[in-house]
Design a protein around this motif. Structure first.
Motif, PDB file in Angstrom:
ATOM      1  N   LEU A  66       0.814  -1.210   0.000  1.00  0.00           N
ATOM      2  CA  LEU A  66       0.000   0.000   0.000  1.00  0.00           C
ATOM      3  C   LEU A  66       0.854   1.268   0.000  1.00  0.00           C
ATOM      4  CD1 LEU A  66      -2.848  -0.979   2.491  1.00  0.00           C
ATOM      5  CD2 LEU A  66      -2.922  -0.978  -0.007  1.00  0.00           C
ATOM      6  N   ALA A  67       1.969   1.225   0.703  1.00  0.00           N
ATOM      7  CA  ALA A  67       2.834   2.412   0.794  1.00  0.00           C
ATOM      8  C   ALA A  67       3.415   2.800  -0.559  1.00  0.00           C
ATOM      9  CB  ALA A  67       3.956   2.163   1.796  1.00  0.00           C
ATOM     10  N   ASP A  68       3.438   1.882  -1.514  1.00  0.00           N
ATOM     11  CA  ASP A  68       3.988   2.183  -2.829  1.00  0.00           C
ATOM     12  C   ASP A  68       3.058   3.066  -3.654  1.00  0.00           C
ATOM     13  OD1 ASP A  68       6.205   0.584  -2.288  1.00  0.00           O
ATOM     14  OD2 ASP A  68       5.244  -1.216  -3.099  1.00  0.00           O
ATOM     15  N   VAL A  69       1.765   3.059  -3.327  1.00  0.00           N
ATOM     16  CA  VAL A  69       0.795   3.762  -4.171  1.00  0.00           C
ATOM     17  C   VAL A  69      -0.004   4.795  -3.386  1.00  0.00           C
ATOM     18  CG1 VAL A  69       0.595   1.818  -5.760  1.00  0.00           C
ATOM     19  CG2 VAL A  69      -0.962   1.974  -3.807  1.00  0.00           C
ATOM     20  N   ALA A  70       0.486   5.163  -2.203  1.00  0.00           N
ATOM     21  CA  ALA A  70      -0.268   6.091  -1.355  1.00  0.00           C
ATOM     22  C   ALA A  70       0.657   7.044  -0.616  1.00  0.00           C
ATOM     23  CB  ALA A  70      -1.121   5.316  -0.361  1.00  0.00           C
ATOM     24  N   ASP A  71       0.122   8.214  -0.286  1.00  0.00           N
ATOM     25  CA  ASP A  71       0.810   9.174   0.570  1.00  0.00           C
ATOM     26  C   ASP A  71       0.364   9.010   2.020  1.00  0.00           C
ATOM     27  OD1 ASP A  71       2.019  10.714  -1.697  1.00  0.00           O
ATOM     28  OD2 ASP A  71      -0.099  11.066  -2.145  1.00  0.00           O
ATOM     29  N   ILE A  72      -0.855   8.491   2.198  1.00  0.00           N
ATOM     30  CA  ILE A  72      -1.445   8.252   3.513  1.00  0.00           C
ATOM     31  C   ILE A  72      -2.036   6.856   3.508  1.00  0.00           C
ATOM     32  CG2 ILE A  72      -3.183   8.997   5.185  1.00  0.00           C
ATOM     33  CD1 ILE A  72      -3.156  11.741   3.743  1.00  0.00           C
ATOM     34  N   VAL A  73      -1.740   6.070   4.534  1.00  0.00           N
ATOM     35  CA  VAL A  73      -2.347   4.746   4.672  1.00  0.00           C
ATOM     36  C   VAL A  73      -3.129   4.712   5.979  1.00  0.00           C
ATOM     37  CG1 VAL A  73      -1.955   2.262   4.903  1.00  0.00           C
ATOM     38  CG2 VAL A  73      -0.569   3.611   3.302  1.00  0.00           C
ATOM     39  N   VAL A  74      -4.398   4.337   5.881  1.00  0.00           N
ATOM     40  CA  VAL A  74      -5.273   4.250   7.048  1.00  0.00           C
ATOM     41  C   VAL A  74      -5.321   2.793   7.502  1.00  0.00           C
ATOM     42  CG1 VAL A  74      -7.565   4.716   7.969  1.00  0.00           C
ATOM     43  CG2 VAL A  74      -6.655   6.147   6.129  1.00  0.00           C
ATOM     44  N   GLU A  75      -4.887   2.547   8.722  1.00  0.00           N
ATOM     45  CA  GLU A  75      -4.869   1.183   9.280  1.00  0.00           C
ATOM     46  C   GLU A  75      -6.190   0.909   9.982  1.00  0.00           C
ATOM     47  OE1 GLU A  75      -5.220  -1.302  12.435  1.00  0.00           O
ATOM     48  OE2 GLU A  75      -4.315   0.607  13.046  1.00  0.00           O
ATOM     49  N   CYS A  76      -6.956  -0.035   9.439  1.00  0.00           N
ATOM     50  CA  CYS A  76      -8.234  -0.464  10.025  1.00  0.00           C
ATOM     51  C   CYS A  76      -8.240  -1.978  10.172  1.00  0.00           C
ATOM     52  CB  CYS A  76      -9.403  -0.039   9.138  1.00  0.00           C
ATOM     53  SG  CYS A  76      -9.471   1.690   8.709  1.00  0.00           S
ATOM     54  N   ALA A  77      -7.121  -2.535  10.549  1.00  0.00           N
ATOM     55  CA  ALA A  77      -6.920  -3.978  10.523  1.00  0.00           C
ATOM     56  C   ALA A  77      -6.717  -4.535  11.938  1.00  0.00           C
ATOM     57  CB  ALA A  77      -5.699  -4.300   9.657  1.00  0.00           C
ATOM     58  N   PRO A  78      -6.678  -5.865  12.071  1.00  0.00           N
ATOM     59  CA  PRO A  78      -6.347  -6.447  13.374  1.00  0.00           C
ATOM     60  C   PRO A  78      -4.988  -5.957  13.864  1.00  0.00           C
ATOM     61  CG  PRO A  78      -7.233  -8.123  11.917  1.00  0.00           C
ATOM     62  CD  PRO A  78      -7.029  -6.897  11.076  1.00  0.00           C
ATOM     63  N   SER A  79      -4.850  -5.833  15.175  1.00  0.00           N
ATOM     64  CA  SER A  79      -3.644  -5.231  15.750  1.00  0.00           C
ATOM     65  C   SER A  79      -2.364  -5.983  15.388  1.00  0.00           C
ATOM     66  CB  SER A  79      -3.785  -5.142  17.272  1.00  0.00           C
ATOM     67  OG  SER A  79      -3.983  -6.424  17.842  1.00  0.00           O
ATOM     68  N   ARG A  80      -2.479  -7.278  15.146  1.00  0.00           N
ATOM     69  CA  ARG A  80      -1.277  -8.055  14.822  1.00  0.00           C
ATOM     70  C   ARG A  80      -0.656  -7.636  13.482  1.00  0.00           C
ATOM     71  NH1 ARG A  80      -5.613 -11.225  13.429  1.00  0.00           N
ATOM     72  NH2 ARG A  80      -5.585 -12.121  11.312  1.00  0.00           N
ATOM     73  N   LEU A  81      -1.401  -6.909  12.667  1.00  0.00           N
ATOM     74  CA  LEU A  81      -0.910  -6.505  11.350  1.00  0.00           C
ATOM     75  C   LEU A  81      -0.350  -5.089  11.323  1.00  0.00           C
ATOM     76  CD1 LEU A  81      -3.805  -7.945   9.124  1.00  0.00           C
ATOM     77  CD2 LEU A  81      -1.593  -9.002   9.648  1.00  0.00           C
ATOM     78  N   VAL A  82      -0.410  -4.409  12.458  1.00  0.00           N
ATOM     79  CA  VAL A  82      -0.024  -3.000  12.481  1.00  0.00           C
ATOM     80  C   VAL A  82       1.401  -2.796  11.978  1.00  0.00           C
ATOM     81  CG1 VAL A  82       0.543  -1.087  14.030  1.00  0.00           C
ATOM     82  CG2 VAL A  82      -1.670  -2.211  14.192  1.00  0.00           C
ATOM     83  N   ARG A  83       2.321  -3.606  12.427  1.00  0.00           N
ATOM     84  CA  ARG A  83       3.721  -3.400  12.029  1.00  0.00           C
ATOM     85  C   ARG A  83       3.894  -3.539  10.519  1.00  0.00           C
ATOM     86  NH1 ARG A  83       7.996  -3.010  15.006  1.00  0.00           N
ATOM     87  NH2 ARG A  83       9.981  -2.909  13.909  1.00  0.00           N
ATOM     88  N   SER A  84       3.296  -4.565   9.940  1.00  0.00           N
ATOM     89  CA  SER A  84       3.473  -4.794   8.502  1.00  0.00           C
ATOM     90  C   SER A  84       2.801  -3.717   7.673  1.00  0.00           C
ATOM     91  CB  SER A  84       2.936  -6.173   8.107  1.00  0.00           C
ATOM     92  OG  SER A  84       1.571  -6.299   8.457  1.00  0.00           O
ATOM     93  N   ILE A  85       1.846  -3.002   8.247  1.00  0.00           N
ATOM     94  CA  ILE A  85       1.185  -1.900   7.548  1.00  0.00           C
ATOM     95  C   ILE A  85       1.961  -0.605   7.725  1.00  0.00           C
ATOM     96  CG2 ILE A  85      -0.898  -0.461   7.466  1.00  0.00           C
ATOM     97  CD1 ILE A  85      -2.427  -2.979   8.480  1.00  0.00           C
ATOM     98  N   VAL A  86       2.332  -0.292   8.961  1.00  0.00           N
ATOM     99  CA  VAL A  86       2.891   1.018   9.289  1.00  0.00           C
ATOM    100  C   VAL A  86       4.358   1.155   8.888  1.00  0.00           C
ATOM    101  CG1 VAL A  86       3.417   2.606  11.188  1.00  0.00           C
ATOM    102  CG2 VAL A  86       1.238   1.373  11.148  1.00  0.00           C
TER     103      VAL A  86
END
Length: 273
Positions: A66-86
Motif C-alpha cells: 500500500l505504501a507504494d501507491v499512497a501518501d497516507i495509509v489508514v490502518e483499520c486492521a487487526p492489531s497483529r498486522l499493524v507493524r506490517s502496515i505502518v
C-alpha cells in the motif's frame, strides 16, 4: 509526498471492516484534496461488488504494498498486522493513520522509524472524547488519569484477558468489574476493545500511569467511557456513550473520526489542537 499543489494526496486503506468500508466510501464521495488509491483486505473477493460500484475502482493490493501507491495509509486492521502496515509507510516518509493504537506499545520503535525518515503516525480521536484537553494538560503537569469503561457483554466476548483468567461473562445479569489496572495491561488483555485507553495514555501521562477499569455491563447498550483527569491547569471529567458499529467491539464514531481527520488535512478552517 505531494507539494501541496492541486495534485490530490493518495489514500490507501488497510482493512475493509465496518470502519475501512465507511472511510473508503467517504473518500469516493469526495474529500477535498484526497483520492482513494488502493485497499487491502484478508478476503478481497467478498468486497468486489461494492468496490465495483465506487466512482473509481481502487487498486487491491497486499498490505505491504500500500505504501507504494499512497501518501497516507489508514490502518483499520487487526492489531497483529499493524507493524506490517505502518513500517513501510513511515520508512518512506509518509503518513500512517493508526486505529489499533494499542499495538504501538509493543512496536514503539515504529515511532523512531517515523522520526528518522520524516514520516508520521497519526492517531485519530476515535471513540474517545477530550483528547485535545488531555494533550493541552500534558503540556503542563498531569497528576492522574483514570478511565472507566462499561461495555455490553457481546462487545467483550473472547477477550484474551477473560480467556486467560477463566472469566465467564455470558450469564452476567448485573454490572461486573472484570479488570482494574494500567492502560498497558488493558491493551494487552483487551486488544480489540481498549485502543481508547492507549490513545488516552499517549496523550497524557503514559500507559503505565494511566489507570483503567473495565466493566461487563448487561444494563448498557453502548460502549461507555468515563475519563477523569487531575492536572495543575484543570480538573475535568468526560463521559461518552458510543453506539456500536456492525462490529460490537468498535464504536460507530470511530469511522467518522477518521473521516474528520482526513477532512482536516486540507480544511481552510481547522478546529482543535
Amino acid at each position: 509526498m505531494t507539494d501541496g499543489s492541486s495534485i490530490p494526496l493518495r489514500v490507501a486503506i488497510a482493512g475493509l471492516g465496518p470502519i475501512g468500508t465507511r472511510v473508503a466510501k467517504a473518500l469516493d464521495q469526495g474529500i477535498d484534496g484526497l483520492t482513494l488509491s488502493a485497499v487491502s483486505a484478508a478476503n478481497i473477493e467478498k468486497h468486489r461488488e461494492w468496490l465495483g460500484q465506487l466512482g473509481q475502482m481502487p487498486k487491491t493490493l497486499p498490505i505491504e504494498a500500500l505504501a507504494d501507491v499512497a501518501d497516507i495509509v489508514v490502518e483499520c486492521a487487526p492489531s497483529r498486522l499493524v507493524r506490517s502496515i505502518v513500517a513501510p509507510v513511515v520508512s518512506r516518509g509518509k503518513i500512517a493513520l493508526v486505529l489499533s493504537v494499542g499495538a504501538l506499545l509493543e512496536n514503539d520503535d515504529l515511532i523512531a522509524l517515523a522520526k528518522d525518515n520524516r514520516g508520521q503516525i497519526v492517531v485519530p480521536t476515535g471513540a474517545l472524547i477530550g483528547l485535545d484537553a488531555v494533550t493541552a494538560a500534558a503540556a503542563g503537569t498531569i497528576h492522574s488519569v483514570k478511565m472507566v469503561t462499561r461495555k455490553p457483554l457481546r462487545g467483550l466476548a473472547g477477550a484474551p484477558y477473560l480467556v486467560e483468567h477463566g472469566i465467564d461473562i455470558e450469564g452476567v445479569v448485573e454490572p461486573l468489574k472484570i479488570f482494574d489496572g494500567t492502560a498497558r495491561q488493558a491493551a494487552k488483555g483487551f486488544p480489540a476493545n481498549l485502543n481508547v485507553a492507549v490513545a488516552l495514555s499517549l496523550a497524557g501521562i503514559g500507559p503505565d500511569r494511566t489507570r483503567v477499569e473495565i466493566w461487563a455491563d448487561p444494563t448498557v447498550t453502548r460502549n461507555t467511557h468515563r475519563i477523569e483527569v487531575d492536572s495543575d491547569s484543570a480538573r475535568f471529567s468526560m463521559v461518552i456513550e458510543n453506539i456500536p458499529s456492525e462490529n460490537p467491539k468498535t464504536g460507530l464514531i470511530t469511522a467518522l473520526s477518521v473521516i474528520a481527520c482526513l477532512r482536516k488535512l486540507h480544511a481552510p478552517l481547522r478546529i482543535g489542537t
